[in-house]
Scaffold this active site. Structure first.
Site, PDB file in Angstrom:
ATOM      1  N   LYS A  62       0.842  -1.200   0.000  1.00  0.00           N
ATOM      2  CA  LYS A  62       0.000   0.000   0.000  1.00  0.00           C
ATOM      3  C   LYS A  62       0.876   1.249   0.000  1.00  0.00           C
ATOM      4  CE  LYS A  62      -4.079   1.741   2.580  1.00  0.00           C
ATOM      5  NZ  LYS A  62      -4.918   1.491   3.787  1.00  0.00           N
ATOM      6  N   SER A 137      -9.818   1.446   2.667  1.00  0.00           N
ATOM      7  CA  SER A 137      -8.913   2.258   1.884  1.00  0.00           C
ATOM      8  C   SER A 137      -7.826   1.470   1.163  1.00  0.00           C
ATOM      9  CB  SER A 137      -8.243   3.287   2.801  1.00  0.00           C
ATOM     10  OG  SER A 137      -7.419   2.633   3.749  1.00  0.00           O
ATOM     11  N   SER A 161     -10.211  -1.059   6.812  1.00  0.00           N
ATOM     12  CA  SER A 161      -9.583  -0.792   5.512  1.00  0.00           C
ATOM     13  C   SER A 161      -8.837  -1.960   4.879  1.00  0.00           C
ATOM     14  CB  SER A 161      -8.624   0.392   5.626  1.00  0.00           C
ATOM     15  OG  SER A 161      -9.341   1.604   5.600  1.00  0.00           O
TER      16      SER A 161
END
Ligand SMILES: [Mg+2]
Ligand SMILES: [Zn+2]
Lengths: 468, 94, 474
Positions: A62, A137, A161
C-alpha cells in the site's frame, strides 16, 4: 504460475520449478499492465531481497508504507512524488524474509475512505465489475491481489480498511491485534487504530505473510511481541468452537438481504463442521461508529498537521507569507474527505468540546472493549458479515459521507477494541463477493486463522479467474 | 450543528483555507456527521475510564545511545526550498 | 496617599537536559554544529516516523524531582500540544499535560508547582528579504536543536521581587548544575526563563491580571525585565487603566517592554494523549537509580557548612553554590581540619585569583593551601605575606614553607627590630602620632603603613598597633 497462491509459488521457487527472477518478471509485467489503477508505482527491475523463507515471492505494498527512494504518497497530492529516505519496519522485515517490493498500490487518501474514490490519483476499479468500487482504503492492494497482478499485498486497517476491500474483492484480509505489527514507517491516519495486515488469495497465505510481519519494534513504542508463534492453519473441523453472533447489530436496516443470506449459509456450514453458533450481545456496538468518527478524525487532524509545506511535499504561495503558505498548501494538497476529517477532528479536540466528543468517545471505547470481554466468556470467536453490502457503484456514495461511513458498521467495533479479525469470501450476492468476518480476543490470530481455514475449505469459494 | 463561523474558526486552527462554497458544503456535511456522532451523548458514561491505548504496555523506553543521523543533503532532499544548509520558509515575524 | 503594590511572580523554566541523544530519537545533541547535521525521520517529523522515549531523560527528570522534593508520579503520560510553527516539525509538541512526571516540591523559599518533560523546538534564523521567496522575509530552519529533551519547571507564584527572582533562579541553576543534568547556560539557551507577573495592593490576597514575560536570557535581564514590568503595571493601575493579559518581550537595550502576540489569535492547543507513546510507570528500580545519583545539593551543603563547620553565611553559600569550590574546600579540610572558617576564607582568596576556574585544576595543591593556613595561624607569616605566597603558588605551585624561607617572608615578631621600626615610623609621622594621643586611633594608618613598607608586609599588624600604643604611652 500466476494461478498459484503465494505459498504455492514460494514452494515452487524453493523446489526450483520456477526462479524468483521469473516470478518477479511475470508479476512485474502484469502489474505494469494493470488497468484497474491499482498501482501508483511498479518496480522497474527486481530489487534485492533477503534469502528468507518467502523465497522471492513479490509483494505489493500500500502506498502509505514508506519505502526508501520509492514514491510513498499515501494516495495524496500533498505528497506527490515524495520519496522517503527510509523504509517502514514491516516492509523491511518482509524484504529480509524474501519478499521483494513489486509495486505501491493505490489507496484512499491517507487511508480515509471505504471505496478508494478518495485517492488523489483517481479511483481503483473492482476487477469483478469495473463500474464498481473495490472498497477501501486498501483498495489498490485488494484489487491487485484479486486480479492476479500481485500474489499478495500489504494493507492497513484503521476501521476496516483491509477487511472491507478484501470482502468486496473476494479475497482474504486479516486485521491483526493492535500492536503486533510495527507501525514505524506507516504514514499515519489514526495512530491508536492503524494496523498493517495481509491481503491474500487464501487463509494460508495470510498466515504465512502475517508470520513474517509480527514482532516488537523498538521504533514503535506501542508494538509488542506476539505471545504465540504464528502457525500455518491445517484443521478442517470446528468441533467445540463456539461462534458468537451479535444478532441485534445484524438487524441494521442497511444490511443487504443477499449479504445476510451468504452469511447465514456460512454459519450453517460452520455448524456442519462441528461449531456451535450462539447469540451474543455487544450492547455498545451501536455507538461504535460514532466513537470511531470522533477518535479517528481527532488523531488524524493532529497526524496531518505535519503537511505544512516546510520540509517535504507540496508548497503553495510562500511569497504571500507563512499563513498563506500553510493554508493554501493544505487547501490544494488535501482532498475533500481529508478536509472533512481534519475539520471534524479539530472541532472534537477544540477547547470546550473535548469532553463531549473526544473524552466520551474514549469512554465508549472502554465500553466496547468490555462488551467483547463479556462476549468472549460466551463464545470463542465472533462472526458478522464484513460489509453490509457488496461492492457498490463508483460515484454512488461520494456525496453522502454518512452513508459511506455506515459501510464500516461491522468492522469498526473490533478496531476500537484493538482485536484481530479476518474477512474471507463466503459466497456471491448479485454476482459479487460477500465477506464473512471472524474476530477474536487479542492475540487469537492462530485460532482465527484455523477457523477461517476450515471454513474456506468447506465453502470452496471460486475466485476470479486470474491465470493465463 | 456547526455553523459557518465555527467551520471557519476550526479551519483556521487547522490552517486550512476554504472557499466560500467549501465552507457552505462543510457546514452542512459536518452538521450531519456531528448529529450522528452526538448520539454518544445519550450514554451514561459516569466513571468510565477513557481508553487511549488498547494494549496494556508501559515504559517502552529507549537507551540513550546515538544512532546515525541523515546526511544533510538527504534531510534536505525533499524540501520545497533550501539555502543548501537549512529549510527556507516565509518568516513568521513578517 | 498612593497605594503600595506587591508584585506576585511565578517562573517557568525550560532546562535542556544533558543526555547524549534527543528526547525521542537517536540523533546526538550538539551545540554549534553546522545546521541540519543531526536530524532523522523522527526529529524532522517525516511521514510515518514515530517517537521513542529516551530512558535517560526520564532518569534526569526523576533526579530533578527528587532534588526539588517533588512528588513523583507513579504514572505519567505524554500529550500532544497542537499548533503550527515552522520550528515545530510535526505540527505538535510532545509534552506532558495533566499527568506530569513530578508535582509539588520546594527549593529555598519558593514552592514548585510541577516539573514535566517535553521536546525542544528547532532553531529559526531570520534572514530577511530573500531572493528565493519573493516579496516576503525569509527564515531558515535548523533542526539540530529540535527534539532536545527539556524539563519544564513551574514554580508557584511565591516570588515577591525582581531580586528574589534572580537569586532564586541562581539557586536553581547551581542545583541543576550540581545534579549534572544540564549545562544550565543561559547564553547558550540551555536554561531559559519566562516570568508570570502580576501586582496587587500590599496585603491583599487576590491576584491581579498577570502578564507573561518571555525568554530572558541572562540573570541581569531577568531582574531588569521583571522590574520594568512591575513598574509598567504600577503605572497602569495608578492611572486607572487595566493590565491586559498578554505575552511580553523585554528589550534589554532599550529597557522597553513590548507585546509579542498582539496580532495572534488566542491559542487552542487541543491537547490529547499522545497515541504513539505508552504511559511511563515509575518502577522502584528507576527511583533507586535516580536517588543514587542525586548528590548533596547546594541548599543542604550550605546548611551543613553553617551548622556543622560553623562557617559564616557568606562563605557557606559561596562554597555550596560552586561544587568545585566545595569539593576543593573539603580536600583542604581533610589535611587541616581545625580551622574551617580560615580554610574557607583562603579558598575564597584562591577562587578570586582563578577567575571562574576550578581550583583542583590549578597548581595549588590542597595540602599547600592547608599548610599556608597553618603558617598563618601559627603567626609564622602575616596576612600580607600569605597573599604573596598564594600568588606564587598560583603561578608556580610548590610548598608555602619553602617559599616563605626562600623569599624571607617570615613574620617579624616582637623584639628589638620591630620596636625600632615602630619608633622610626612614629618619628616620621608626627602629625598622626599627635592625633592618636588625642584619642583618634583611626589615624594610625600611616604609621602602620610605614612599618609594613619597611618590612615588606612581614610585620604583624596587631603587634605593631600594640607597640605604637606602648611607645606613645597610651
Ligand atoms: Mg513548555
Ligand atoms: Zn533525530
Amino acid at each position: 504460475m500466476i494461478e498459484l497462491t503465494a505459498k504455492q509459488l514460494a514452494d515452487a521457487i524453493g523446489r526450483g520449478d520456477v526462479s524468483a527472477a521469473e516470478a518477479f518478471d511475470a508479476y512485474r509485467e502484469r502489474a505494469a499492465a494493470d488497468d484497474l489503477n491499482a498501482y501508483l508505482w511498479v518496480a522497474e527491475e527486481r530489487p534485492e531481497a533477503g534469502a528468507g523463507p518467502l523465497n522471492g515471492v513479490p509483494l505489493a505494498v500500500k502506498d502509505l508504507f514508506c519505502t526508501e527512494g520509492v514514491p510513498s504518497q499515501s494516495g495524496s497530492r500533498i505528497l506527490e512524488g515524495y520519496r522517503p529516505p527510509y523504509t517502514a519496519t514491516v516492509v523491511r522485515r518482509l524484504a529480509e524474509a524474501g519478499a521483494p517490493l513489486l509495486g505501491k498500490t493505490n489507496q484512499d487518501e491517507f487511508a480515509m475512505g471505504s471505496s478508494n474514490e478518495n485517492s488523489g490519483f483517481g479511483p481503483v476499479r473492482n476487477p469483478w465489475d469495473r463500474e464498481r468500487v473495490p472498497g477501501g482504503s486498501s483498495g489498490g492492494s485488494a484489487a491487485a491481489v484479486a486480479a492476479g497482478s500481485a500474489p499478495w499485498a500489504l494493507g492497513t486497517d484503521t476501521g476496516g480498511s483491509i477487511r472491507q476491500p478484501a470482502a468486496l474483492c473476494g479475497i482474504v484480509g486479516l486485521k491483526p491485534t493492535y500492536g503486533t505489527v510495527s507501525r514505524y514507517g506507516m504514514i499515519a491516519f489514526a495512530s491508536s487504530l492503524d494496523q498493517a495486515g495481509p491481503l491474500t488469495r487464501d487463509v494460508t497465505d495470510a498466515a504465512l505473510l502475517y508470520a513474517h510481519m509480527v514482532g516488537r519494534d523498538p521504533c514503535d513504542s506501542t508494538s509488542l511481541e506476539h505471545p504465540e508463534a504464528i502457525a500455518l492453519p491445517s484443521s478442517e473441523r470446528l468441533d467445540g468452537l463456539r461462534i458468537g453472533v451479535p444478532r441485534d447489530a445484524l438487524a441494521h436496516e442497511g444490511v443487504e438481504p443477499g449479504v445476510l443470506a451468504a452469511f447465514e449459509a456460512t454459519l450453517a456450514r460452520a455448524e456442519e463442521l462441528g461449531a456451535a453458533v450462539v447469540d451474543i450481545a455487544l450492547p455498545h456496538a451501536d455507538h461504535a461508529l460514532s466513537a470511531y468518527y470522533v477518535i479517528a478524525p481527532a488523531e488524524a487532524s493532529s497526524n496531518l498537521a505535519r503537511f505544512d509545506g516546510v520540509r517535504y511535499g507540496l508548497r503553495r504561495d510562500a511569497d504571500e507569507g507563512l499563513l498563506a503558505m500553510y493554508t493554501h498548501t493544505r487547501h490544494d494538497g488535501f482532498g475533500p474527505e481529508v478536509k472533512r476529517r481534519i475539520l471534524i477532528g479539530t472541532y472534537a479536540l477544540s477547547s470546550g468540546y473535548y469532553d463531549a466528543y473526544y473524552g466520551r468517545a474514549q469512554q465508549v471505547r472502554t465500553r466496547i472493549a468490555e462488551d467483547f470481554r463479556a462476549a468472549f466468556r460466551e463464545c470463542d470467536l465472533v462472526a458478522t458479515p464484513t460489509s453490509p453490502t457488496v461492492a457498490f457503484k463508483l460515484g454512488e456514495r461520494v456525496d453522502d459521507p454518512l452513508a459511506m461511513y455506515l459501510g464500516d458498521l461491522f468492522t469498526i467495533p473490533f478496531s476500537l477494541a484493538g482485536l484481530p479479525a479476518i474477512s474471507i469470501p463466503c459466497g456471491l450476492s448479485e454476482g459479487l463477493p460477500v465477506g464473512f468476518q471472524l474476530g477474536g480476543p487479542a492475540f487469537s490470530e492462530n485460532r482465527i486463522l484455523d477457523a477461517a481455514y476450515a471454513l474456506e475449505q468447506a465453502i470452496g469459494f471460486t475466485p476470479l479467474e486470474v491465470g493465463g | 450543528m456547526i455553523d459557518r463561523e465555527q467551520v471557519l474558526h476550526v479551519a483556521r486552527l487547522a490552517r486550512l483555507q476554504l472557499t466560500d462554497d467549501e465552507v457552505e458544503r462543510m457546514a452542512g456535511e459536518l452538521s450531519a456527521i456531528l448529529a450522528h456522532v452526538e448520539r454518544i451523548g445519550e450514554l451514561d458514561l459516569e466513571g468510565v475510564e477513557p481508553t487511549s491505548h488498547v494494549v496494556e504496555v508501559s515504559n517502552a523506553l529507549r537507551p540513550d545511545e546515538p544512532r546515525p543521523s541523515l546526511p544533510r543533503e538527504v534531510a534536505l532532499a525533499n524540501a520545497p526550498d533550501t539555502d543548501g544548509e537549512g529549510f527556507l520558509v516565509p518568516s513568521p515575524q513578517a | 496617599m498612593s497605594t503600595a503594590y506587591e508584585p506576585v511572580i511565578g517562573l517557568e523554566i525550560h532546562v535542556q537536559l544533558k543526555t547524549r541523544t534527543k528526547m525521542f530519537c537517536g540523533c546526538e545533541l550538539s551545540f554549534g554544529d553546522p545546521p541540519n547535521v543531526h536530524t532523522c525521520p523522527v526529529c524532522l517529523g517525516l511521514p510515518g516516523a514515530l517517537p521513542a522515549v529516551n530512558a535517560r531523560a526520564i532518569h534526569y527528570g526523576l533526579m530533578i524531582g527528587l532534588a526539588l522534593g517533588s512528588e513523583l508520579a507513579p504514572r505519567s503520560v505524554f500529550h500532544r500540544k497542537n499548533y503550527f510553527y515552522p520550528d515545530l516539525p510535526k505540527g505538535y509538541q510532545i509534552s506532558q499535560y495533566d499527568l506530569p512526571l513530578c508535582r509539588g516540591g520546594r527549593l529555598g523559599d519558593v514552592r514548585i508547582h510541577r516539573v514535566h518533560l517535553e521536546e525542544d523546538a528547532a532553531k529559526l534564523v531570520h534572514v530577511g528579504e530573500s531572493g528565493r521567496i519573493h516579496g516576503s522575509d525569509a527564515s531558515i530552519v535548523d533542526f539540530n536543536r529540535g527534539g532536545t529533551p527539556l524539563a519544564e519547571i513551574v514554580t508557584e507564584p511565591d516570588i515577591r521581587s525582581a531580586e528574589q527572582a534572580r537569586d532564586w533562579l541562581q539557586l536553581l541553576r547551581v542545583t541543576l548544575r550540581q545534579l549534572g543534568v544540564s549545562d544550565v547556560n543561559m547564553e547558550e539557551g540551555s536554561l531559559r526563563c519566562d516570568a508570570n507577573i502580576s501586582i496587587r495592593p500590599a496585603g491583599s490576597d487576590e491576584l491581579g491580571t498577570k502578564t507573561e514575560l518571555k525568554n530572558m536570557n541572562s540573570f541581569r535581564f531577568i531582574e531588569q525585565g521583571i522590574k520594568a514590568e512591575i513598574e509598567r503595571q504600577e503605572a497602569l493601575l495608578r492611572a486607572g487603566e487595566p493590565v491586559v493579559q498578554e505575552t511580553l518581550h523585554f528589550d534589554p537595550r532599550t529597557g522597553r517592554i513590548t507585546s509579542l502576540r498582539s496580532k495572534e489569535e488566542a491559542h487552542d492547543y487541543r491537547y490529547f494523549p499522545e497515541p504513539d507513546l505508552v504511559p511511563i510507570d515509575i518502577t522502584d528500580e528507576m527511583l533507586e537509580a535516580a536517588r543514587a545519583e542525586v548528590p548533596e545539593l547546594p541548599a543542604e551543603r550550605q546548611e551543613r557548612y553553617r551548622t556543622q563547620l560553623g562557617l559564616n553565611e557568606d562563605s557557606a553559600k559561596l562554597l555550596a553554590d560552586r561544587v568545585e569550590l566545595a569539593e576543593y574546600f573539603e580536600s583542604v579540610l581533610a589535611v587541616n581540619g581545625s580551622e574551617p572558617q580560615a580554610v574557607a576564607n583562603w579558598v575564597t582568596e584562591l577562587a578570586a585569583r582563578l577567575d571562574e576556574g576550578d581550583p583542583a585544576a590549578s597548581k595549588v595543591e590542597p595540602g599547600a593551601l592547608a599548610a599556608l593556613v597553618g603558617l598563618l595561624s601559627d603567626k609564622a607569616i602575616t596576612v600580607g605575606a600569605a597573599r604573596q605566597v598564594l600568588d606564587r603558588l598560583v603561578a608556580e605551585g610548590g610548598d608555602p614553607k619553602a617559599i616563605v624561607e626562600a623569599e624571607g617572608l617570615g613574620a617579624i615578631g616582637g623584639g628589638e627590630e620591630l620596636a625600632g621600626l615602630v619608633a622610626e615610623a612614629i618619628a616620621a609621622n608626627a602629625d598622626a602620632a599627635e592625633k592618636i594621643k588625642a584619642g583618634n586611633m583611626k589615624a594610625i594608618g600611616p604609621i602602620i603603613g610605614h612599618v609594613m613598607k619597611a618590612t615588606k608586609g612581614r610585620a604583624d599588624g596587631g603587634e605593631v598597633t600594640r607597640l605604637v600604643r606602648e611607645q606613645l604611652g597610651l
